[in-house]
Design a protein around this motif. Structure first.
Motif, PDB file in Angstrom:
ATOM      1  N   GLY A 236     -14.043  -5.686 -17.394  1.00  0.00           N
ATOM      2  CA  GLY A 236     -13.002  -5.920 -16.398  1.00  0.00           C
ATOM      3  C   GLY A 236     -13.535  -6.132 -14.993  1.00  0.00           C
ATOM      4  O   GLY A 236     -12.795  -5.964 -14.011  1.00  0.00           O
ATOM      5  N   GLU A 237     -14.810  -6.522 -14.867  1.00  0.00           N
ATOM      6  CA  GLU A 237     -15.400  -6.731 -13.539  1.00  0.00           C
ATOM      7  C   GLU A 237     -14.773  -7.934 -12.834  1.00  0.00           C
ATOM      8  O   GLU A 237     -14.104  -8.759 -13.452  1.00  0.00           O
ATOM      9  CB  GLU A 237     -16.919  -6.949 -13.656  1.00  0.00           C
ATOM     10  CG  GLU A 237     -17.691  -5.767 -14.173  1.00  0.00           C
ATOM     11  CD  GLU A 237     -17.826  -5.770 -15.698  1.00  0.00           C
ATOM     12  OE1 GLU A 237     -18.612  -4.975 -16.215  1.00  0.00           O
ATOM     13  OE2 GLU A 237     -17.125  -6.579 -16.357  1.00  0.00           O
ATOM     14  N   ARG A 238     -15.037  -8.016 -11.533  1.00  0.00           N
ATOM     15  CA  ARG A 238     -14.581  -9.172 -10.758  1.00  0.00           C
ATOM     16  C   ARG A 238     -15.197 -10.446 -11.343  1.00  0.00           C
ATOM     17  O   ARG A 238     -16.375 -10.480 -11.677  1.00  0.00           O
ATOM     18  CB  ARG A 238     -14.975  -9.029  -9.292  1.00  0.00           C
ATOM     19  CG  ARG A 238     -14.489  -7.737  -8.630  1.00  0.00           C
ATOM     20  CD  ARG A 238     -12.974  -7.651  -8.606  1.00  0.00           C
ATOM     21  NE  ARG A 238     -12.491  -6.401  -8.047  1.00  0.00           N
ATOM     22  CZ  ARG A 238     -12.120  -6.237  -6.780  1.00  0.00           C
ATOM     23  NH1 ARG A 238     -12.193  -7.248  -5.932  1.00  0.00           N
ATOM     24  NH2 ARG A 238     -11.670  -5.069  -6.363  1.00  0.00           N
ATOM     25  N   ASP A 239     -14.393 -11.488 -11.397  1.00  0.00           N
ATOM     26  CA  ASP A 239     -14.815 -12.740 -12.040  1.00  0.00           C
ATOM     27  C   ASP A 239     -15.373 -13.705 -11.004  1.00  0.00           C
ATOM     28  O   ASP A 239     -14.803 -13.889  -9.928  1.00  0.00           O
ATOM     29  CB  ASP A 239     -13.611 -13.376 -12.744  1.00  0.00           C
ATOM     30  CG  ASP A 239     -14.034 -14.379 -13.814  1.00  0.00           C
ATOM     31  OD1 ASP A 239     -15.042 -15.084 -13.592  1.00  0.00           O
ATOM     32  OD2 ASP A 239     -13.351 -14.461 -14.843  1.00  0.00           O
TER      33      ASP A 239
ATOM     34  N   LEU B 148     -36.696 -19.469  -8.220  1.00  0.00           N
ATOM     35  CA  LEU B 148     -36.018 -18.592  -7.281  1.00  0.00           C
ATOM     36  C   LEU B 148     -35.333 -17.455  -8.036  1.00  0.00           C
ATOM     37  O   LEU B 148     -35.132 -17.526  -9.255  1.00  0.00           O
ATOM     38  CB  LEU B 148     -34.988 -19.380  -6.472  1.00  0.00           C
ATOM     39  CG  LEU B 148     -35.563 -20.393  -5.476  1.00  0.00           C
ATOM     40  CD1 LEU B 148     -34.449 -21.124  -4.771  1.00  0.00           C
ATOM     41  CD2 LEU B 148     -36.453 -19.702  -4.461  1.00  0.00           C
ATOM     42  N   PRO B 149     -34.955 -16.390  -7.315  1.00  0.00           N
ATOM     43  CA  PRO B 149     -34.304 -15.260  -7.984  1.00  0.00           C
ATOM     44  C   PRO B 149     -32.998 -15.677  -8.663  1.00  0.00           C
ATOM     45  O   PRO B 149     -32.217 -16.443  -8.112  1.00  0.00           O
ATOM     46  CB  PRO B 149     -34.039 -14.279  -6.830  1.00  0.00           C
ATOM     47  CG  PRO B 149     -34.988 -14.666  -5.751  1.00  0.00           C
ATOM     48  CD  PRO B 149     -35.164 -16.143  -5.876  1.00  0.00           C
ATOM     49  N   THR B 150     -32.790 -15.152  -9.850  1.00  0.00           N
ATOM     50  CA  THR B 150     -31.543 -15.377 -10.570  1.00  0.00           C
ATOM     51  C   THR B 150     -30.705 -14.112 -10.478  1.00  0.00           C
ATOM     52  O   THR B 150     -31.197 -13.007 -10.708  1.00  0.00           O
ATOM     53  CB  THR B 150     -31.812 -15.722 -12.043  1.00  0.00           C
ATOM     54  OG1 THR B 150     -32.578 -16.926 -12.102  1.00  0.00           O
ATOM     55  CG2 THR B 150     -30.508 -15.919 -12.799  1.00  0.00           C
ATOM     56  N   VAL B 151     -29.433 -14.293 -10.118  1.00  0.00           N
ATOM     57  CA  VAL B 151     -28.508 -13.172  -9.989  1.00  0.00           C
ATOM     58  C   VAL B 151     -27.628 -13.138 -11.230  1.00  0.00           C
ATOM     59  O   VAL B 151     -26.977 -14.132 -11.567  1.00  0.00           O
ATOM     60  CB  VAL B 151     -27.644 -13.308  -8.722  1.00  0.00           C
ATOM     61  CG1 VAL B 151     -26.672 -12.142  -8.620  1.00  0.00           C
ATOM     62  CG2 VAL B 151     -28.530 -13.367  -7.484  1.00  0.00           C
ATOM     63  N   GLY B 152     -27.628 -11.989 -11.907  1.00  0.00           N
ATOM     64  CA  GLY B 152     -26.769 -11.818 -13.071  1.00  0.00           C
ATOM     65  C   GLY B 152     -25.526 -11.032 -12.709  1.00  0.00           C
ATOM     66  O   GLY B 152     -25.610 -10.022 -11.991  1.00  0.00           O
ATOM     67  N   PHE B 153     -24.360 -11.480 -13.187  1.00  0.00           N
ATOM     68  CA  PHE B 153     -23.098 -10.779 -12.943  1.00  0.00           C
ATOM     69  C   PHE B 153     -22.643 -10.154 -14.259  1.00  0.00           C
ATOM     70  O   PHE B 153     -22.392 -10.860 -15.247  1.00  0.00           O
ATOM     71  CB  PHE B 153     -22.037 -11.746 -12.417  1.00  0.00           C
ATOM     72  CG  PHE B 153     -22.171 -12.054 -10.952  1.00  0.00           C
ATOM     73  CD1 PHE B 153     -21.350 -11.428 -10.021  1.00  0.00           C
ATOM     74  CD2 PHE B 153     -23.124 -12.944 -10.498  1.00  0.00           C
ATOM     75  CE1 PHE B 153     -21.474 -11.702  -8.665  1.00  0.00           C
ATOM     76  CE2 PHE B 153     -23.263 -13.223  -9.154  1.00  0.00           C
ATOM     77  CZ  PHE B 153     -22.440 -12.599  -8.224  1.00  0.00           C
ATOM     78  N   LEU B 154     -22.567  -8.831 -14.261  1.00  0.00           N
ATOM     79  CA  LEU B 154     -22.169  -8.126 -15.469  1.00  0.00           C
ATOM     80  C   LEU B 154     -20.715  -8.438 -15.819  1.00  0.00           C
ATOM     81  O   LEU B 154     -19.845  -8.409 -14.948  1.00  0.00           O
ATOM     82  CB  LEU B 154     -22.347  -6.616 -15.272  1.00  0.00           C
ATOM     83  CG  LEU B 154     -22.026  -5.740 -16.483  1.00  0.00           C
ATOM     84  CD1 LEU B 154     -22.973  -6.046 -17.639  1.00  0.00           C
ATOM     85  CD2 LEU B 154     -22.094  -4.262 -16.107  1.00  0.00           C
TER      86      LEU B 154
END
Length: 765
Positions: free
Chosen positions: A462-465, A452-458
């Motif tokens: 200081g991005e939202r955690d 399935l698609p994998t979502v990466g969080f940059l």
């Protein structure tokens, strides 16, 4: 056969010359008419008020809260004992049984003749219900006749089963009142036997199968299941056989132990056949409804078909998890298994296991109620109060040897595991539905069936955690395990990504959530490579980060409008924007279309408007737009103590602003998709849990719809069904009033007069 028919005819003559049979018909007609006209009239009034009707046939006949068939099932058991109490007890009481014994009539013929008379009487009751069926067929658009006919079949089988029970009970005594009471007692036992000895694994399947409670339920909703069909056949044959054995014992004066042995043998044989009929691999189904509403959707069926090999669903229940202690406790196992019945239908080799343990959980309530008890003492006290066998529960050490559930906070959870080792968790949720629906269950199956698609969080700027639970963080929509609409519960895999290296190939969607620091040169290069390969992006911004975020947005011909969008309101802060889905959004996918149809909005607190170039390489769709009275406030920053005023001279402009954009282009033989939001807080933990009076916000739908679009409609799983066509009633409120009088009073009145006429005529003879 002629003898059986003659006995049935004689019994029917006796039955219809008695006031009881006619009284039952009159009351049955009145109650059925009342139920039908109340439900039907309510729908007619709703239609007159302009409400859209859905599944009219099902609502009138199958609705568990006021439908005709569920209501009929609720009072049938009161009628049948009155009809069957004299079938055999009258013969014993009057002495006419001796005439039957001395005649060339067998015990089988006597019992079958008596039962045939009740079957015919049951057809009379079904005929009354058929009157209302025909009325519905002529007054409801695209009436779902197969659904109603299946419901009639279920009710008729229930009548026959009740009659078989009553016939046997009538053969046990010469007193009709006693026979009626015995019948009620047996029907009560058959209704509640499914709750008996459910904590004993060996007996559980037998007692649950024996229960007659809800057996006609699947017929009523339009599903024919071989288990239920065979149940009625087996139960009817069982009690008829018991009645025959009873007559044989009376006729031949058999020893009591021989008769008892026959009784036990017949009951054991019936239980064995019932056990076989309830095995998943031996069960068959047929969904008669027009929209196949009792069957898994095609997408779910496709996922199940890909699950080759064995599959085990293990439910882990913590005794200290009081919210779910009855979800899958030993006494509730059979009830819990029904939640997966549709999946077992298409994959009968699914194994359902249950593991019970106790381990520490976070509970302020238990800290207050049991302040001086440790984990083990609390668990044993809760088990004692709930009557649970403590020997079934593993200790913390024992459960940790099997599996580490600390990541699930030791709360109730299920583990889906294939033979090849693929596994994933299936959770319950902190909402009113609580248990996972088809979308979440299928998503979990799909996770172990295919990639399935994998979502990466940059991260790193200081991005939202996604790992913190603060109001401004993103754990809610990404990793919150008890939130139904979190990406992890809808089939996505989640990873943190740093642009110091190239974005991994398995990342299909990259989330950039309000960067507070700019990208380095190396990070810029790696991001450009990800964009160049056609990677999808989900970008959230804030007005105060425009300087940093515009550098990123300019790559796509988009920029943040200077200032904060405001919209004056009497009840809310001026910077609270109620953004509506656009017509283009409704065409993009069914999530946004649903928001449009149901007048749902996206609430954004402190948002920036989005501008875009009309002639860039991306196709740009404004998904959500603000009210035309909103403007970009440049001067005011304190929206609590100050009231903003439109000032055109400083560049403020009043108009509708796009607050969410969807961009797409063809690259590398695929469609690249990008979503940009002018507010990062609108999908934060705090906003997703927020409720404002008078505003129908549906922010979580933006997450679902956005990621459904960016995953090429792969996940979340689309479990929509065709819209039922029976959505119009060809009557107005004036006409339904007339029909209500005819059905509720005139029809039963005619039957009452016929019964009185026959009774008077008989007395005259």
């Amino acid at each position: 056969m002629k003898t059986i028919y003659k006995i049935a005819k004689t019994e029917l003559q006796t039955l219809f010359y008695s006031p009881v049979a006619w009284l039952v018909i009159v009351i049955f007609t009145f109650q059925t008419a009342m139920t039908f006209t109340n439900m039907f009239g309510g729908l007619v009034r709703n239609q007159a008020l302009g409400y859209e009707l859905v599944s009219v046939t099902s609502n009138v006949f199958s609705n568990p809260w006021g439908g005709v068939f569920p209501a009929i099932q609720g009072y049938l058991f009161l009628y049948i004992p009155l009809l069957t109490m004299g079938l055999m007890s009258r013969e014993f009481g009057s002495g006419s049984i001796r005439l039957l014994y001395s005649s060339p009539v067998t015990n089988v013929q006597i019992i079958l003749g008596k039962f045939l008379s009740m079957m015919i009487y049951g057809l009379v009751l079904v005929g009354i219900m058929l009157i209302f069926t025909l009325f519905g067929a002529f007054t409801i658009k695209d009436f779902d006749l197969p659904l109603v006919l299946t419901g009639l079949l279920g009710v008729y089988l229930l009548i026959c089963a009740y009659a078989a029970v009553g016939l046997f009970m009538s053969s046990l005594t010469s007193y009709q009142v006693v026979a009626a009471m015995l019948t009620l007692a047996m029907l009560g036992a058959l209704n509640y036997v499914k709750d008996m000895w459910q904590d004993i694994e060996f007996i559980r399947d037998i007692t649950y199968w024996l229960s007659i409670s809800g057996r006609a339920g699947e017929f009523v909703i339009g599903l024919i299941c071989s288990e239920d069909l065979l149940y009625f056949v087996i139960v009817i044959v069982l009690f008829l056989t018991l009645a025959i054995i009873r007559l044989q014992a009376c006729r031949q004066k058999s020893p009591w132990f021989l008769t008892l042995g026959r009784y036990v043998g017949v009951v054991l044989l019936a239980c064995f056949l019932g056990y076989l009929s309830s095995r998943p691999k031996l069960m068959g189904y047929y969904d008669v409804t027009a929209t196949k509403m009792n069957t898994l959707t095609p997408n779910s069926q496709d996922v199940i078909s890909r699950l080759e090999g064995g599959l085990t669903i293990t439910s882990y229940l913590n005794a200290l998890d009081e919210q779910d202690i009855w979800t899958a406790s030993p006494s509730q196992v059979k009830t819990d298994q029904v939640r997966f019945k549709q999946y077992v239908r298409f994959k009968p080799d699914i194994k359902l296991k249950y593991v019970y343990y106790y381990d520490t959980i976070q509970s302020l309530s238990q800290d207050q109620r049991f302040p001086n008890l440790n984990t083990e003492q609390r668990a044993r006290e809760i088990m004692r109060i709930h009557g649970l066998d403590s020997s079934l529960f593993l200790s913390p050490g024992q459960i940790r040897e099997q599996i580490d559930l600390s990541g699930e906070k030791n709360m109730f959870v299920r583990l889906l595991e294939r033979e090849n080792g693929e596994k994933t968790f299936l959770r319950v949720f902190d909402d009113m539905q609580h248990h996972p629906g088809e979308s979440e269950i299928t998503a979990a199956f799909k996770r172990i069936a295919m990639e399935l698609p994998t979502v990466g969080f940059l991260v790193g700027h200081g991005e939202r955690d996604i790992h913190r639970t603060g109001d401004r963080e993103y754990s809610g929509f990404a990793l919150e395990k008890r939130f139904r609409y979190a990406l992890i519960n809808q089939g996505f895999d989640i990873l943190n990504v740093r642009l110091t290296d190239e974005v991994p190939d398995n990342i299909k969607i990259l989330v950039i959530a309000e960067m507070k620091e700019p990208l380095t040169e190396t990070e810029e290069i790696n991001l450009e490579r990800y964009i160049a390969r056609g990677g999808n992006l989900f970008i959230t911004c804030e007005p105060k980060r425009s300087e940093i975020m515009n550098v990123l947005l300019e790559k796509f011909g988009v920029r943040l409008v200077t200032g904060t969008l405001v919209q004056l309101s009497e009840n809310f802060s001026p910077d609270l924007i109620v953004a509506q889905p656009s017509q283009e959004a409704a065409k993009l996918n069914y999530y946004f279309d649903g928001m449009k149809q149901n007048n749902r909005c996206l609430v954004m607190s402190g948002a920036a408007g989005l501008e875009y170039d009309r002639n860039n390489e991306y196709n740009v769709i404004p998904l959500f737009i603000s009210d035309s009275l909103s403007w970009n406030e440049v001067e005011t920053t304190n929206f609590v103590d100050e009231r903003p005023v439109l000032s055109v001279s400083v560049g403020e402009m009043q108009k509708s602003y796009a607050t969410v954009l969807a961009l797409s282009r063809e690259i590398n033989n695929k469609e690249q998709k990008i979503m940009i939001l002018g507010d990062a807080d609108c999908i934060s933990n705090g906003e997703l849990s927020m409720h404002r009076r008078g505003i129908s916000a549906s922010n979580y739908t933006v997450i679902m719809g956005g990621f459904y679009w960016m995953s090429d409609n792969e996940v979340p799983i689309d479990v929509r069904r065709p819209t039922p066509p029976d959505n119009v009633i060809y009557l107005n409120e004036a006409k339904i009033g007339t029909w209500q009088v005819l059905m509720t009073w005139i029809l039963p009145g005619i039957l009452l007069m016929i019964s009185i006429f026959i009774w008077i005529r008989r007395r005259g003879r």
